[in-house]
Design a protein around this motif. Sequence first.
Motif, short mmCIF file in Angstrom:
data_model
loop_
_atom_site.label_atom_id
_atom_site.label_comp_id
_atom_site.label_asym_id
_atom_site.label_seq_id
_atom_site.Cartn_x
_atom_site.Cartn_y
_atom_site.Cartn_z
N LEU A 103 0.88 -1.18 0.00
CA LEU A 103 0.00 0.00 0.00
C LEU A 103 0.91 1.22 0.00
O LEU A 103 1.77 1.34 0.88
N PRO A 104 0.78 2.14 -0.97
CA PRO A 104 1.74 3.25 -1.06
C PRO A 104 1.85 4.10 0.22
O PRO A 104 2.90 4.66 0.49
N ASP A 105 0.78 4.22 0.99
CA ASP A 105 0.86 4.97 2.23
C ASP A 105 0.00 4.27 3.28
O ASP A 105 -1.22 4.22 3.15
N LEU A 106 0.67 3.75 4.33
CA LEU A 106 -0.08 2.99 5.35
C LEU A 106 -1.09 3.86 6.09
O LEU A 106 -1.99 3.35 6.74
N LYS A 107 -0.94 5.19 5.99
CA LYS A 107 -1.89 6.07 6.70
C LYS A 107 -3.18 6.27 5.90
O LYS A 107 -4.07 7.00 6.33
N ALA A 108 -3.25 5.65 4.72
CA ALA A 108 -4.47 5.78 3.91
C ALA A 108 -5.57 4.92 4.54
O ALA A 108 -5.79 3.77 4.17
N GLY A 109 -6.24 5.48 5.53
CA GLY A 109 -7.29 4.76 6.26
C GLY A 109 -8.66 5.04 5.69
O GLY A 109 -8.81 5.26 4.48
N CYS A 110 -9.67 5.04 6.54
CA CYS A 110 -11.05 5.27 6.07
C CYS A 110 -11.90 5.64 7.28
O CYS A 110 -11.91 4.91 8.28
N SER A 111 -12.61 6.77 7.21
CA SER A 111 -13.40 7.22 8.36
C SER A 111 -14.52 6.22 8.67
O SER A 111 -14.90 6.03 9.83
N LEU A 112 -15.04 5.57 7.63
CA LEU A 112 -16.12 4.61 7.83
C LEU A 112 -15.59 3.37 8.57
O LEU A 112 -16.21 2.90 9.53
N SER A 113 -14.45 2.89 8.14
CA SER A 113 -13.83 1.75 8.81
C SER A 113 -13.52 2.12 10.28
O SER A 113 -13.80 1.33 11.19
N ASP A 114 -13.02 3.34 10.49
CA ASP A 114 -12.70 3.77 11.87
C ASP A 114 -13.94 3.88 12.74
O ASP A 114 -13.84 3.89 13.97
N SER A 115 -15.12 4.02 12.11
CA SER A 115 -16.33 4.20 12.93
C SER A 115 -16.80 2.89 13.56
O SER A 115 -17.78 2.88 14.31
N ALA A 116 -16.10 1.79 13.28
CA ALA A 116 -16.46 0.52 13.92
C ALA A 116 -15.24 -0.07 14.65
O ALA A 116 -14.56 -0.96 14.12
N PRO A 117 -14.94 0.42 15.87
CA PRO A 117 -13.81 -0.14 16.61
C PRO A 117 -14.14 -1.58 17.05
O PRO A 117 -15.23 -1.82 17.58
N PRO A 118 -13.24 -2.54 16.82
CA PRO A 118 -13.53 -3.94 17.12
C PRO A 118 -14.03 -4.21 18.55
O PRO A 118 -14.94 -5.01 18.74
N VAL A 119 -13.48 -3.52 19.56
CA VAL A 119 -13.90 -3.80 20.95
C VAL A 119 -15.38 -3.47 21.13
O VAL A 119 -16.15 -4.26 21.72
N LEU A 120 -15.81 -2.32 20.62
CA LEU A 120 -17.22 -1.92 20.76
C LEU A 120 -18.13 -2.81 19.91
O LEU A 120 -19.24 -3.17 20.31
N PHE A 121 -17.62 -3.19 18.75
CA PHE A 121 -18.43 -4.02 17.86
C PHE A 121 -18.68 -5.40 18.48
O PHE A 121 -19.77 -5.95 18.39
N LYS A 122 -17.68 -5.92 19.16
CA LYS A 122 -17.81 -7.23 19.81
C LYS A 122 -18.92 -7.18 20.87
O LYS A 122 -19.77 -8.07 20.95
N LEU A 123 -18.93 -6.09 21.66
CA LEU A 123 -19.95 -5.95 22.70
C LEU A 123 -21.34 -5.85 22.07
O LEU A 123 -22.31 -6.45 22.55
N PHE A 124 -21.45 -5.11 20.99
CA PHE A 124 -22.71 -4.92 20.27
C PHE A 124 -23.21 -6.28 19.75
O PHE A 124 -24.37 -6.66 19.95
N LYS A 125 -22.30 -7.00 19.15
CA LYS A 125 -22.63 -8.32 18.57
C LYS A 125 -23.15 -9.26 19.66
O LYS A 125 -24.12 -10.00 19.46
N GLU A 126 -22.52 -9.22 20.84
CA GLU A 126 -22.92 -10.12 21.93
C GLU A 126 -24.34 -9.85 22.42
O GLU A 126 -25.01 -10.74 22.95
N LYS A 127 -24.80 -8.61 22.22
CA LYS A 127 -26.17 -8.28 22.68
C LYS A 127 -27.24 -8.90 21.77
O LYS A 127 -28.40 -8.96 22.12
N TYR A 128 -26.84 -9.28 20.55
CA TYR A 128 -27.82 -9.79 19.58
C TYR A 128 -27.37 -11.15 19.02
O TYR A 128 -27.04 -11.26 17.83
#
Length: 337
Positions: A103-128
């Motif tokens: 990847l030409p620049d490792l800092k090329a991220g994505c705001s949408l991807s950042d809006s789902a932090p794995p720790v919070l998503f895991k907790l959300f998933k466990e509720k359903y």
Amino acid sequence: MVDIHNDLLIKDSLQKNGFYNIEINPSLDLFEEINKIKKEKNAIILAHYYQEPDIQDIADFIGDSLGLSQKAVNTNADIIVFAGVHFMAETAKILNPNKKVLLPDLKAGCSLSDSAPPVLFKLFKEKYPNHLIITYINCSAEIKAMSDIICTSSNAKQIVESLPINQPIIFAPDKNLGAYINKVTGRNMLLWNGSCMVHEIFSLEKIIKLKIRHPEAKLIAHPECEESILAITDYIGSTTGLLKYSQQNPSKIFIVATETGILHQMQKLSPNKTFIPAPPNNSCACNNCPYMKLNTLEKLYITMKYENPEIILKEDIRIAAKKSIDKMLEISASLGL
Ligand code: 13P
Ligand code: SF4
């Protein structure tokens, strides 16, 4: 100039910092150099439509997220150079563990991807626990590993429709795409509250004014846009969908509500048509993704020369993430997408 630097130092810094600020000899013809390296190393350059024009022009394949992942599965190249953002290169690596993915620049991220932090998503998933998880490809490998099926904007509707009507579903991370798919499929998926900074910033007021000024224009939009924008569009689709529509529709003028990189291909394929970028809610006339635009021709050259920065993944995450991507590719192939 690039040749007087210590190669090892450059490689190390590329990997740690995402990109090393190297001066390139201005007399170098980067198109020629990149093509030379491509042949020598059996490398393929995959580029998203949001990349700058020079990168699109030198790429071996330009596409939307679905097309790029399909291409990544089928390539015989030894090195995949991903001119896009991190989650895209990561997807290519998930599918090709034995190939080098750059990847030409490792800092090329994505705001949408950042809006789902794995720790919070895991907790959300466990509720359903009864919900199946359909996740938009714009997410990290960790989130893919927690998902059942990945989708892109090209196949989200068909993937949702392939599931029984009474199947409870969590859709993540894009709430706008999720709401749009709920609307067109009549489902009631539970939506994660994420969004893309580029597609959320369009100004409804300015777009309406543009439509009044150009009554013959077609307004076309990506489904990551907000509902209020989608409600007044003539066509909604992925970047590939928007590009095809702009070629096939007889209209001569289009207002385009997505990242402006796509206008390069639209203009190339329909030189006699006019494409106006939909205006955002700020003083700019167009809307660039700051992450996509971190990649430049210079960085592409350095990356290919030093084979760095490289995408590295933990094997357990990669294997789990691959299952949900494979499921998407299987469903897409069976539907001829
Ligand atoms: P597509 O490539 O699926 O059109 O999605 C656009 C996007 O936002 C990529 O980051
Ligand atoms: Fe992410 Fe939006 Fe940029 Fe696409 S346009 S890479 S969704 S921030």
